[in-house]
Design an enzyme around this catalytic site. Structure first.
Site, PDB file in Angstrom:
ATOM      1  N   SER A   1      -1.351  -1.589   7.546  1.00  0.00           N
ATOM      2  CA  SER A   1      -0.891  -1.277   6.241  1.00  0.00           C
ATOM      3  C   SER A   1       0.608  -2.065   6.051  1.00  0.00           C
ATOM      4  O   SER A   1       0.630  -3.020   6.428  1.00  0.00           O
ATOM      5  CB  SER A   1      -0.782   0.060   6.117  1.00  0.00           C
ATOM      6  OG  SER A   1      -0.345   0.404   4.710  1.00  0.00           O
ATOM      7  N   THR A   2       1.313  -1.280   5.626  1.00  0.00           N
ATOM      8  CA  THR A   2       2.855  -1.623   5.517  1.00  0.00           C
ATOM      9  C   THR A   2       3.214  -2.421   6.761  1.00  0.00           C
ATOM     10  O   THR A   2       3.374  -1.878   7.781  1.00  0.00           O
ATOM     11  CB  THR A   2       3.781  -0.567   5.312  1.00  0.00           C
ATOM     12  OG1 THR A   2       3.403   0.240   4.118  1.00  0.00           O
ATOM     13  CG2 THR A   2       5.202  -1.009   4.812  1.00  0.00           C
TER      14      THR A   2
ATOM     15  N   MET B   1       1.694   3.216   7.134  1.00  0.00           N
ATOM     16  CA  MET B   1       1.820   4.787   6.852  1.00  0.00           C
ATOM     17  C   MET B   1       0.580   5.401   6.703  1.00  0.00           C
ATOM     18  O   MET B   1      -0.338   4.720   6.328  1.00  0.00           O
ATOM     19  CB  MET B   1       2.885   4.818   5.880  1.00  0.00           C
ATOM     20  CG  MET B   1       2.193   4.444   4.538  1.00  0.00           C
ATOM     21  SD  MET B   1       3.329   4.353   3.007  1.00  0.00           S
ATOM     22  CE  MET B   1       4.315   2.987   3.408  1.00  0.00           C
TER      23      MET B   1
ATOM     24  N   HIS C   1      -4.367  -2.635   4.028  1.00  0.00           N
ATOM     25  CA  HIS C   1      -4.460  -1.801   2.861  1.00  0.00           C
ATOM     26  C   HIS C   1      -3.707  -2.866   1.869  1.00  0.00           C
ATOM     27  O   HIS C   1      -2.557  -3.546   2.256  1.00  0.00           O
ATOM     28  CB  HIS C   1      -3.515  -0.869   3.118  1.00  0.00           C
ATOM     29  CG  HIS C   1      -3.972   0.165   3.912  1.00  0.00           C
ATOM     30  ND1 HIS C   1      -3.549   1.394   4.466  1.00  0.00           N
ATOM     31  CD2 HIS C   1      -5.368   0.599   4.411  1.00  0.00           C
ATOM     32  CE1 HIS C   1      -4.139   2.227   5.013  1.00  0.00           C
ATOM     33  NE2 HIS C   1      -5.411   1.698   5.007  1.00  0.00           N
TER      34      HIS C   1
ATOM     35  N   ASP D   1      -4.840   6.642   8.357  1.00  0.00           N
ATOM     36  CA  ASP D   1      -5.952   5.790   8.417  1.00  0.00           C
ATOM     37  C   ASP D   1      -6.330   5.203   9.672  1.00  0.00           C
ATOM     38  O   ASP D   1      -5.270   4.546  10.104  1.00  0.00           O
ATOM     39  CB  ASP D   1      -6.116   4.790   7.313  1.00  0.00           C
ATOM     40  CG  ASP D   1      -7.527   4.113   7.156  1.00  0.00           C
ATOM     41  OD1 ASP D   1      -8.341   4.712   7.259  1.00  0.00           O
ATOM     42  OD2 ASP D   1      -7.398   2.984   6.350  1.00  0.00           O
TER      43      ASP D   1
END
Length: 356
Positions: A168-169, A288, A195, A291
């Protein structure tokens, strides 16, 4: 809990007010100021000292790139890019300049996607509290380094058939570090869920493909998971895998409004575990939330191999931390060591048993 102070920088009055309205639905977020161009943003950054900046890239007087360069040199601050669908390539350029994440331009309030974006934006903003800009900078430096390429032995019978990677991030730079180190004859298919909003993953896959030796593409329904090829789940969708005769193919499913994460790393990982059993490897990188924890646990239960990025390099340690807490992390490594470990594990699994 102190409020997260946000500066909104955008030349569109509609975008400024819509983002402000979205952020003000959360009592833990304070819109500290609004700027209509880069020059205004510089002055307000110095005066307001925000915790986070949402930044449009196309603005008069001083554009977002010029402001971003100034910001990262003089007042390093987490930045979420606000981008239109029309030019996704600029987003990834901004990420290379030090922006932490991005969202699409806000839709009309009447749009069915509006509430999804509100939730995604709030999650990203609140997640920035745990973001480490110093690690993001180091990872961006690693992306530019030209090191030796990993090699495989041609006389080994490899038993890892699929590798699932979730992020993600901070994921775009981490993925580039890993994928550019894999050899062209990498003996497994690679599936990636990063993401990302709808409309941006095709450009992301193209950028990665240009700098990698394995083939990388945005996945389509029915694409075969093949060795030496990576499939990236389209933003805003979920990707899982199923057997189709002698092949294993990708199946795409649209995100539902209630889905917290899209693409879902859990959905992808769990399907790989169900199809490949012990012949699968799962890798969870920076990001974050939680998941990936359930999917990695499914891989471990199936007898597969699991690797997570360590806190030492993770821009946000949320996702890797949750995998560790779930007891599903086989190895915990800095991102620069993960590709070599993937190769080492594959070689180890492929070696014949000396006792046989």
């Amino acid at each position: 809990m102190s409020k997260m102070k946000v500066l909104i920088v955008d030349d569109s009055a509609y975008s400024r007010q819509t983002i402000k309205k979205m952020l003000e639905t959360d009592s833990h977020i304070e819109v500290a100021g609004i700027a209509s161009d880069g020059i205004d943003a510089m002055a307000k950054t110095v005066r307001l000292n925000p915790d986070l900046i949402t930044l449009d890239l196309e603005m008069p007087e001083m554009d977002g790139f010029t402001f971003l360069r100034w910001l990262m040199t003089n007042r390093p601050t987490p930045v979420i890019i606000v981008s239109s669908y029309s030019d996704p390539k600029t987003v990834f350029k901004a990420l290379e300049f030090g922006a932490a994440d991005f969202i699409a331009k806000p839709p009309r309030i009447s749009s069915p996607e509006y509430q999804i974006m509100v939730r995604d934006l709030l999650n990203k903003v609140k997640g920035m509290k745990s973001l480490r800009l110093d690690r993001l900078s180091k990872n961006l430096e690693l992306v530019e380094q030209k090191g030796p390429k990993a090699k495989l032995s041609s006389d080994v019978n490899y038993n890892i058939e699929a590798v699932g990677i979730g992020s993600s991030t901070g994921g775009p730079s981490a993925l580039k570090i890993i994928l550019t180190k894999l050899p062209a004859d990498f003996p497994s298919g690679v599936a990636i869920s990063q993401h990302m909003p709808k409309g941006f993953t095709a450009s992301f896959a193209e950028r990665l493909n240009k700098s990698s030796r394995i083939r990388i593409k945005e996945a389509r329904d029915g694409d075969e998971l093949e060795k030496g090829k990576a499939l990236i789940c389209p933003g805003g969708s979920h990707m899982f895998f199923k057997k189709s005769g002698a092949k294993v193919v990708a199946v795409l499913r649209e995100r539902k409004p209630a889905d917290k994460y899209a693409p879902s790393v859990d959905i992808m990982m769990s399907s790989l575990a169900a199809v490949f059993g012990s012949m699968v490897m799962g890798v969870v990188l920076t990001g974050m939330g939680n998941d990936g924890a359930t999917g990695m646990l499914d891989i471990k239960k199936a007898g597969g191999y699991t690797i997570v990025e360590s806190e030492e390099t993770a821009v946000v340690f949320g996702m890797p931390s949750e995998v560790i807490k779930a007891g599903a992390a086989g190895r915990v490594l800095p991102v620069s060591e993960i590709p070599d470990e993937m190769i080492r594990l594959i070689k180890q699994v492929g070696q014949p048993d000396n006792d046989s």
